[in-house]
Design a protein around this motif. Structure first.
Motif, PDB file in Angstrom:
ATOM      1  N   VAL A 116       0.832  -1.201   0.000  1.00  0.00           N
ATOM      2  CA  VAL A 116       0.000   0.000   0.000  1.00  0.00           C
ATOM      3  C   VAL A 116       0.869   1.255   0.000  1.00  0.00           C
ATOM      4  O   VAL A 116       0.638   2.192  -0.775  1.00  0.00           O
ATOM      5  CB  VAL A 116      -0.957  -0.014   1.206  1.00  0.00           C
ATOM      6  N   GLU A 117       1.874   1.279   0.868  1.00  0.00           N
ATOM      7  CA  GLU A 117       2.744   2.460   0.960  1.00  0.00           C
ATOM      8  C   GLU A 117       3.483   2.712  -0.350  1.00  0.00           C
ATOM      9  O   GLU A 117       3.590   3.851  -0.816  1.00  0.00           O
ATOM     10  CB  GLU A 117       3.724   2.275   2.110  1.00  0.00           C
ATOM     11  N   GLN A 118       3.997   1.643  -0.959  1.00  0.00           N
ATOM     12  CA  GLN A 118       4.710   1.798  -2.227  1.00  0.00           C
ATOM     13  C   GLN A 118       3.775   2.298  -3.322  1.00  0.00           C
ATOM     14  O   GLN A 118       4.132   3.194  -4.107  1.00  0.00           O
ATOM     15  CB  GLN A 118       5.330   0.469  -2.652  1.00  0.00           C
ATOM     16  N   THR A 119       2.566   1.739  -3.365  1.00  0.00           N
ATOM     17  CA  THR A 119       1.617   2.108  -4.413  1.00  0.00           C
ATOM     18  C   THR A 119       1.166   3.558  -4.254  1.00  0.00           C
ATOM     19  O   THR A 119       1.061   4.299  -5.242  1.00  0.00           O
ATOM     20  CB  THR A 119       0.417   1.150  -4.382  1.00  0.00           C
ATOM     21  N   LEU A 120       0.908   3.981  -3.027  1.00  0.00           N
ATOM     22  CA  LEU A 120       0.530   5.376  -2.788  1.00  0.00           C
ATOM     23  C   LEU A 120       1.674   6.312  -3.128  1.00  0.00           C
ATOM     24  O   LEU A 120       1.463   7.381  -3.725  1.00  0.00           O
ATOM     25  CB  LEU A 120       0.116   5.558  -1.329  1.00  0.00           C
ATOM     26  N   ASP A 121       2.881   5.937  -2.751  1.00  0.00           N
ATOM     27  CA  ASP A 121       4.051   6.778  -3.032  1.00  0.00           C
ATOM     28  C   ASP A 121       4.243   6.951  -4.538  1.00  0.00           C
ATOM     29  O   ASP A 121       4.495   8.064  -5.016  1.00  0.00           O
ATOM     30  CB  ASP A 121       5.294   6.156  -2.394  1.00  0.00           C
ATOM     31  N   GLU A 122       4.113   5.868  -5.279  1.00  0.00           N
ATOM     32  CA  GLU A 122       4.260   5.952  -6.733  1.00  0.00           C
ATOM     33  C   GLU A 122       3.132   6.759  -7.365  1.00  0.00           C
ATOM     34  O   GLU A 122       3.322   7.423  -8.389  1.00  0.00           O
ATOM     35  CB  GLU A 122       4.298   4.550  -7.331  1.00  0.00           C
ATOM     36  N   ALA A 123       1.957   6.704  -6.754  1.00  0.00           N
ATOM     37  CA  ALA A 123       0.826   7.478  -7.261  1.00  0.00           C
ATOM     38  C   ALA A 123       0.940   8.959  -6.921  1.00  0.00           C
ATOM     39  O   ALA A 123       0.193   9.788  -7.453  1.00  0.00           O
ATOM     40  CB  ALA A 123      -0.481   6.919  -6.700  1.00  0.00           C
ATOM     41  N   GLY A 124       1.840   9.296  -5.997  1.00  0.00           N
ATOM     42  CA  GLY A 124       2.047  10.685  -5.622  1.00  0.00           C
ATOM     43  C   GLY A 124       1.001  11.238  -4.684  1.00  0.00           C
ATOM     44  O   GLY A 124       0.776  12.459  -4.644  1.00  0.00           O
ATOM     45  N   ILE A 125       0.364  10.357  -3.906  1.00  0.00           N
ATOM     46  CA  ILE A 125      -0.659  10.804  -2.969  1.00  0.00           C
ATOM     47  C   ILE A 125      -0.440  10.152  -1.609  1.00  0.00           C
ATOM     48  O   ILE A 125       0.382   9.245  -1.469  1.00  0.00           O
ATOM     49  CB  ILE A 125      -2.086  10.493  -3.472  1.00  0.00           C
ATOM     50  N   GLU A 126      -1.203  10.627  -0.619  1.00  0.00           N
ATOM     51  CA  GLU A 126      -1.172  10.061   0.720  1.00  0.00           C
ATOM     52  C   GLU A 126      -2.441   9.243   0.962  1.00  0.00           C
ATOM     53  O   GLU A 126      -3.428   9.366   0.233  1.00  0.00           O
ATOM     54  CB  GLU A 126      -1.087  11.188   1.759  1.00  0.00           C
TER      55      GLU A 126
END
Length: 350
Positions: free
Chosen positions: A244-254
């Motif tokens: 989840v953290e990696q996917t959110l980080d790559e998406a540029g959101i929190e």
């Protein structure tokens, strides 16, 4: 994986009518005490409709409702499946090629369990990005669990098993939602969680052994007690959070930017744990929809996505996080940004 220039062109579903828990209790299929304890409402039941036919209807729904041109224009078809699809030695994607696509579309069945649709998005996006001329791919999944080897009311204590199909068309340049990021991984040390200590050969289904995750999980629990624990459930939790953290980080959101979270339609106790790990409330999840249709294989998050779009649960500008698990054990996450709740044509660039 950060998925640049990847859009959901359309999303189609086939969800049969649900059989209520009340009816299941009356018929003696489901214990009344479990109905009150586990708070499930019903399960979608397809009767004798084959899973590939449900998949065909979901594909037609995707094209009819969202104004896409023709399935024959696809560059790739991926068909994740969980339960048996038809005759032994036969593959369901060929049914769609015969009735919809023709023979020019590369088509493959994917066997990665209930995480199959999310993980297939990563494969589809990679395939499209690899060659500039490739424009669209479809991920479609369908399962009808109503067979003698499955008791949908008791197979997994606390959850009901439903039947459904979903089809997502992924394309470049425009769409009703943008796929911002998707990631999938495997936890090999968790392989024993769902194997029940059964022999690998001959396969269960070939000798008429039914599928009961309740029995398998209890067998694994007993093994843990004898081994004084392995920490595997903590490993699964940590891996999910890393995804989840990696996917959110790559998406540029929190995580605070996420409007809704689509999780598997499983047990309430599992949902409580997942909400605690993520720090979200029930009204951010798809629990109220999921407990009406049951756990429908690999399509849970996608039929919930369609439901949210259709009922106003997601509007333009909202973000959806999908989290999935597959026996084996695997987990995956994907983030979407909704751009429109109506068809988006080629002329309306993102």
């Amino acid at each position: 994986m950060r998925t640049s220039n990847m859009f959901v062109r359309s999303l189609g579903v086939y969800v049969p009518e649900s059989v209520s828990v009340e009816q299941a209790v009356r018929e003696g299929w489901y214990p009344a005490e479990e109905a009150e304890k586990f708070r499930q409402i019903g399960a979608a039941v397809a009767g004798d409709m084959p899973a590939p036919e449900m998949a065909r209807l979901a594909v037609l729904d995707a094209y009819d409702r969202w104004g896409e041109s023709s399935p024959r224009d696809l560059d790739l078809l991926l068909y994740p499946s969980v339960w048996h699809q038809g005759p032994n030695g036969w593959q369901p994607q060929h049914y769609l090629q015969k009735h919809l696509l023709g023979g020019n579309v590369p088509a493959f069945e994917i066997r990665s369990g209930c995480v199959g649709m999310i993980s297939s998005l990563e494969l589809a996006a990679s395939y499209l990005q690899a060659v500039p001329d490739r424009e669209t791919a479809m991920v479609v999944s369908s399962d009808n669990h109503g067979t003698p080897l499955v008791d949908r009311w008791r197979m997994t204590p606390g959850a009901l098993i439903g039947d459904a199909a979903a089809a997502l068309i992924l394309g470049k340049g425009h769409g009703m939602a943008e796929l911002l990021s998707v990631n999938a991984t495997v936890i090999p040390e968790a392989d024993a969680v769902n194997d029940g200590a059964y022999p690998l050969f001959p396969p269960d289904a070939t000798i008429g052994i039914g599928l009961s995750f309740g029995d398998r999980h209890e067998e694994f629990r007993q093994r843990l007690l004898k081994a004084q624990g392995t920490g595997i459930h903590l490993t699964i939790q940590k891996t999910m959070m890393q995804q989840v953290e990696q996917t959110l980080d790559e998406a540029g959101i929190e995580l605070s930017d996420i409007t809704r979270v689509a999780l598997p339609h499983g047990r309430r106790e599992d949902l409580d744990g997942q909400m605690s790990w993520l720090g979200i409330d029930e009204d951010q999840t798809t629990w109220d929809y999921g407990r009406r249709v049951g756990h429908c294989g690999a399509v849970d998050q996608f039929i919930a996505f369609e439901h949210l779009l259709a009922t106003g649960g997601l509007v333009a500008g909202d973000h959806l996080l999908m989290v999935g698990f597959g026996s084996g054990t695997s987990c995956a996450a994907a983030v979407f940004r909704v751009l429109s709740t109506s068809p988006v044509t080629t002329g309306a660039r993102a």
